[in-house]
Design an enzyme around this catalytic site. Structure first.
Site, PDB file in Angstrom:
ATOM      1  N   LYS A  36      -4.171  -1.027 -13.161  1.00 25.39           N
ATOM      2  CA  LYS A  36      -3.863   1.197 -13.016  1.00 25.39           C
ATOM      3  C   LYS A  36      -2.344   1.115 -12.730  1.00 25.39           C
ATOM      4  CE  LYS A  36      -5.119   0.292  -7.771  1.00 25.39           C
ATOM      5  NZ  LYS A  36      -5.951   0.449  -7.387  1.00 25.39           N
ATOM      6  N   TYR A 265      25.532  15.992   2.178  1.00 26.46           N
ATOM      7  CA  TYR A 265      25.114  17.240   2.440  1.00 26.46           C
ATOM      8  C   TYR A 265      24.473  17.054   4.090  1.00 26.46           C
ATOM      9  CZ  TYR A 265      24.234  18.496  -2.143  1.00 26.46           C
ATOM     10  OH  TYR A 265      23.728  19.608  -3.750  1.00 26.46           O
TER      11      TYR A 265
HETATM   12  C1  LIG Z   1      -6.086  -0.696  -6.619  1.00 29.35           C
HETATM   13  C2  LIG Z   1      -7.245  -1.273  -6.310  1.00 29.35           C
HETATM   14  C3  LIG Z   1      -7.424  -3.123  -6.207  1.00 29.35           C
HETATM   15  C4  LIG Z   1      -6.219  -3.973  -6.770  1.00 29.35           C
HETATM   16  O1  LIG Z   1      -5.812  -4.287  -4.445  1.00 29.35           O
HETATM   17  P1  LIG Z   1      -4.016  -4.855  -4.465  1.00 29.35           P
HETATM   18  O2  LIG Z   1      -4.801  -4.828  -2.522  1.00 29.35           O
HETATM   19  O3  LIG Z   1      -3.196  -4.207  -5.140  1.00 29.35           O
HETATM   20  O4  LIG Z   1      -4.763  -6.253  -4.765  1.00 29.35           O
HETATM   21  C5  LIG Z   1      -8.571  -3.729  -5.966  1.00 29.35           C
HETATM   22  N1  LIG Z   1     -10.181  -2.616  -6.386  1.00 29.35           N
HETATM   23  C6  LIG Z   1      -9.520  -1.244  -6.220  1.00 29.35           C
HETATM   24  C7  LIG Z   1     -11.203  -0.762  -6.386  1.00 29.35           C
HETATM   25  C8  LIG Z   1      -8.336  -0.734  -6.318  1.00 29.35           C
HETATM   26  O5  LIG Z   1      -8.617   0.290  -6.796  1.00 29.35           O
END
Ligand SMILES: *Cc1c(COP(=O)(O)O)cnc(C)c1O
Length: 377
Positions: A36, A265
């Site tokens: 994702k 800054y």
């Molecule tokens: C992002 C996600 C994962 C992966 O989790 P990690 O901690 O990055 O391994 C698994 N399940 C769901 C529903 C997620 O949203």
């Protein structure tokens, strides 16, 4: 990736991602890569292709749109949308592209059934077992089963839940309790004739909670070399993970900063001795957080050099005295490494996340917005 005009380069080692995937599979068998948010900033298509070479056929993404992008890129296996359909357009896309959406609410289910109008749709039922974010509760099971019995074209192929504290060894009882509730839900569904695969484990659970390894594991951060157990008593479980992302920016200018002079800054840093500074071409517009001002370090020629003064929009100044002391000549055009880099000065994702006050997930997602290079392809 969307910052195309800067000089910041995000260099991704796909072999490291393949290596991490092999490690996860060794522990946990059926592992679906979570790609994702542009594969946590590493590139949706590139990572999918690299993992296909390792035998991965199915993938998980967030929004339905990401799943459609992946389908259009030619991925023909199962594509899971972890967020599932959030509107009518998503419902149509899910049906058209045969995407397995997480569904955790009756409104979503009703919308999907309405849109499907008899066409077959595969879904993953999402249950809330302790995250308190999305998902059906155990109490809703009878109503859920009744709904599904009345809509045979809506086919639950998977049941899933997400762990809230799997990365905290001290909270392992909470994780065990989530697993217990989830397994009871899955048994109930199966006893009622729903042939679902069970999916609970994220990276931390794959690595540290055997009881959470069911039919399908969902590995995200571990694939990119982030250790979910960093800073905990289980840190060594991540020893073999290899970070895949490095980020470099050019040195724009090198000059001396005399004792007593302020820099950047607000003059939040004043030189306490004569020093040499390098101005590096990266700033908060390149997703290099302003929170690193006077706090973070940059790897110049294999030596860690501290950021002095405020991180600006497209520039950051570092005190390169440590590099000079080690005999490194620094000049305009040299690479300065915000993440990774050569030698003992190599900056790990966890180091950067700690200085930044965040987690490696955020470091990867945002720095991955920069122009990416894939040297081994
Ligand atoms: C992002 C996600 C994962 C992966 O989790 P990690 O901690 O990055 O391994 C698994 N399940 C769901 C529903 C997620 O949203």
């Amino acid at each position: 990736m969307s910052i195309t005009y800067s000089k910041v380069r995000c260099i991704v080692d796909l072999e490291a991602i393949r290596h991490n995937y092999r490690l996860m599979k060794k522990d946990a068998g059926n592992v679906v890569p979570v790609i994702k948010s542009d594969a946590y900033g590493h590139g949706l298509e590139q990572v999918a292709r690299a993992l296909e070479d390792e035998g991965a056929a199915n993938f998980a993404v967030g929004y339905v749109r990401e799943a459609v992008d992946l389908r259009k890129a030619g991925i023909s296996g199962d594509i899971i949308s972890l967020l599932g359909p959030v509107d009518m357009d998503d419902c149509e896309a899910i049906i058209e592209h045969d995407i397995v959406g997480f569904v955790g609410h009756f409104e979503t289910l009703a919308r999907l059934a309405y849109k499907a109008d008899g066409r077959p749709v595969r879904i993953s039922l999402k249950f809330d077992t302790g995250m308190s974010r999305l998902g059906f509760t155990r109490e809703e099971l009878p109503k859920l089963k009744a709904f599904l019995r009345g809509r045979p074209n809506i086919v639950p192929v998977m049941a899933s839940s997400h762990l809230a504290v799997a990365d905290d060894p001290a909270s392992r009882e909470i994780t065990a309790a989530q697993a217990q509730v989830f397994c009871e839900i899955v048994e109930d569904l199966r006893a009622s004739g729903f042939a679902v695969q069970a999916s609970l484990a994220n990276s931390a659970a794959i690595m540290g909670h055997e009881g959470c390894r069911l039919d399908v594991q969902r590995a995200g951060i571990s694939l990119y070399g982030g250790n979910p157990y960093a800073g905990t008593e289980w840190e060594s479980l991540g020893d073999d993970l290899r970070p895949a992302m490095q980020v470099a920016a050019p040195v724009l200018h090198v000059h001396t900063l005399d004792k007593g002079r302020g820099i950047s800054y607000g003059h939040t840093f004043t030189a306490d001795r004569d020093m040499t500074v390098a101005v590096v071409g990266a700033g908060y517009a390149d997703c290099y957080s302003r929170g690193l001002s006077n706090t973070g370090w940059v790897n110049v020629g294999g030596v860690r050099c501290p950021i002095v003064g405020r991180v600006c929009m497209q520039m950051t100044a570092v005190d390169i005295s440590p590099a000079e002391a080690a005999g490194v000549q620094v000049k305009t055009g040299d690479d300065a490494w915000l993440l990774g880099g050569p030698g003992d000065g190599r900056i790990s994702p966890q180091d950067l996340a700690d200085w930044w006050g965040t987690i490696t997930y955020e470091v990867f997602c945002v720095l991955g917005m920069n122009r990416r290079e894939y040297p081994d392809t």
